[in-house]
Write a protein that holds these residues in place. Sequence first.
Motif, PDB file in Angstrom:
ATOM      1  N   PRO A  15       0.818  -1.219   0.000  1.00  0.00           N
ATOM      2  CA  PRO A  15       0.000   0.000   0.000  1.00  0.00           C
ATOM      3  C   PRO A  15       0.850   1.267   0.000  1.00  0.00           C
ATOM      4  CG  PRO A  15      -0.703  -1.543   1.708  1.00  0.00           C
ATOM      5  CD  PRO A  15       0.609  -2.021   1.213  1.00  0.00           C
ATOM      6  N   GLU A  55       1.858   0.757  -4.681  1.00  0.00           N
ATOM      7  CA  GLU A  55       0.992   1.921  -4.910  1.00  0.00           C
ATOM      8  C   GLU A  55       1.787   3.218  -5.033  1.00  0.00           C
ATOM      9  OE1 GLU A  55      -3.520   1.239  -3.551  1.00  0.00           O
ATOM     10  OE2 GLU A  55      -2.190   1.778  -1.892  1.00  0.00           O
ATOM     11  N   GLU A  81       1.200   2.124   6.844  1.00  0.00           N
ATOM     12  CA  GLU A  81       0.477   1.646   5.666  1.00  0.00           C
ATOM     13  C   GLU A  81      -0.631   0.655   6.031  1.00  0.00           C
ATOM     14  OE1 GLU A  81       4.727   1.672   3.215  1.00  0.00           O
ATOM     15  OE2 GLU A  81       3.739  -0.197   3.772  1.00  0.00           O
ATOM     16  N   ARG A  84      -4.513   1.229   5.192  1.00  0.00           N
ATOM     17  CA  ARG A  84      -4.780   1.073   3.758  1.00  0.00           C
ATOM     18  C   ARG A  84      -4.736  -0.403   3.368  1.00  0.00           C
ATOM     19  NH1 ARG A  84      -7.335   2.074  -0.811  1.00  0.00           N
ATOM     20  NH2 ARG A  84      -6.050   1.717  -2.659  1.00  0.00           N
TER      21      ARG A  84
END
Length: 600
Positions: A15, A55, A81, A84
């Motif tokens: 993420p 990402e 992270e 997410r």
Amino acid sequence: MVVTSRIKKVVLLQPASAGGNFEYIAIPRQGMLFLSGALAQWEGEFLYERDIWFEDRCGVIDPDKDLDGIDILMVTALINEAPRGYQIARQAKQYHPEIITIGGGPQMGPLTDEAFDNGDFDVVVQREAEDIIGQLCDILLTRKPGEREAYLDKVPGISYLRDGQLVQTRRSGLINPDFVELPDFRSIRDLTAENPMAGGVIETTRGCTEKCTYCQVIQQFLGYRLVSRETEIKRLTQMTEMAADGLIHSRNGKFQVFISDDLHPPPLRAVKYRDERLARLQFWKDHTQNMYMICQARAEIGQDPELANAMLEANIKMAYIGVESDNAENLKLVNKRQEPGQMHTDLVALNDMGFSLVAMTIIGLPYDTEESIMALADWVTQVSKYQTVNFLTPLPATSNWDDLVPLDENGDLLAEGQMRPYHLYTGRQFVHYDERWTMAKTRDLFDQYSARLTPVDDLYRRIFRILRNYRLRLASTSRDLGDSITARLADATDSLKSWSDPVSMAGREFGENISQRVGELAEKLRSVSQPLANARREVVENIGADISELADSLKDLSGPVNAGSSELAASISGRINDLTEMLNTVMSDSGRGRTTTTSD
């Protein structure tokens, strides 16, 4: 009879970062690269097609559209992270109920209850997983809930839910650090010569020789394990090949490589490991000529000129040094085995040797005051070129996680059962209670301290801008060259028309021949407009230059025919032959996918 394909599609997701260097430079962490490599070499029931989605590089994933047709989703996350990562796992199951979801990494491994409560995972992996990931995926794809548990019990180092209760299987022993020899960079989504990595990454060890209380690495990677010498050379060769293919950004033939070890060169007191590293570095020289290498190290290498010089000769030019604090009580409290006075001497020695030093500092340690924090900034900027700073932040699997009382996002004590505000776990403020300062006050302290530094983050922001501008310029160059070539061909055609009238019949015939060949050349240029956009930049520029020379030569022929015109005509004919050969090369290279880019 239903026929099930043996090919299964896997997305390995990291993420987007909520803070730190990774969102600027987008250097991939290696966990997913090694897991993908493990699936590639797995000889089991299925063949796994892998798509590694970072990402920070590729943009935000859409679990509805982007996971359509995907069989397995793997998610890893650092602490900030995690929210997410949990969100993506939930949405993946919401949109695609049959998808298999696997979590892991330094956040989910130690906090499996949290991962299952907030994400929707079938299994969470503990620590490393290259040796079990193929077996685990096969089981999850072939066995339905209710019957798979007996098989999962035999997979070491995982967690799963049975009748709502958490089950953890025991792992014994340590994985060979080169179980997968080469990380699977080629499966990174959108990794092309037009969108290269800012630098390469190479892993040569796992674990650490130290026992600092604030560090996750000691728990995530138990022990201190070196990959084999042969594997190190293979990984260096992989970096060189990727740079040659344009997948790592290079400048004047040089490219950056991050050595992703927490201690690439061990301290002098770890004699066995130190001597082995020295021998390896001396062998690296023939493999790292075009690399600018960066590693983490302890300041003690300033006392070991033999090892330090071997690093420099291997082109390890930048060293991240864990300075942490200049307060002896603080260092003793966190088990940092070093003395501030000796560290100063070591850092001065490393600067004198020619290293570009990045001093990593931690503020907010128990013996810090506002005055001592600012004094640390004044000192550290005198002994290092760049600096990093983080407030003391509790991380899972460290003693600080349980010892420090967490705050919510408003700076109040965290309510029982409430998830921590992980988006604030960036090192830029306190996220735990401390009688000295509020969360808001620590943000002010961070800004005041940072203002005195030369942050390495600024360097990475600049690299990011260079890469972004490079990609934009490359695309623009292709368009501009296409327009320029078209315009110059039009000039050439007009010159031919004006030249053919006053010349003899032979001249007109030759002019018509040249016109025909220029027309054929123009048609070929139009047919390879896309390959030109992807071609080697120097070839495209050469084509543009030759077209300009052709047009200028044709203009010279617009005057009266003389004895020199035949020589000039022969020159034009040869130039067109050169252009045609170049275009054939472009078309051939583009068709084979051999597209590269040059440095910024």
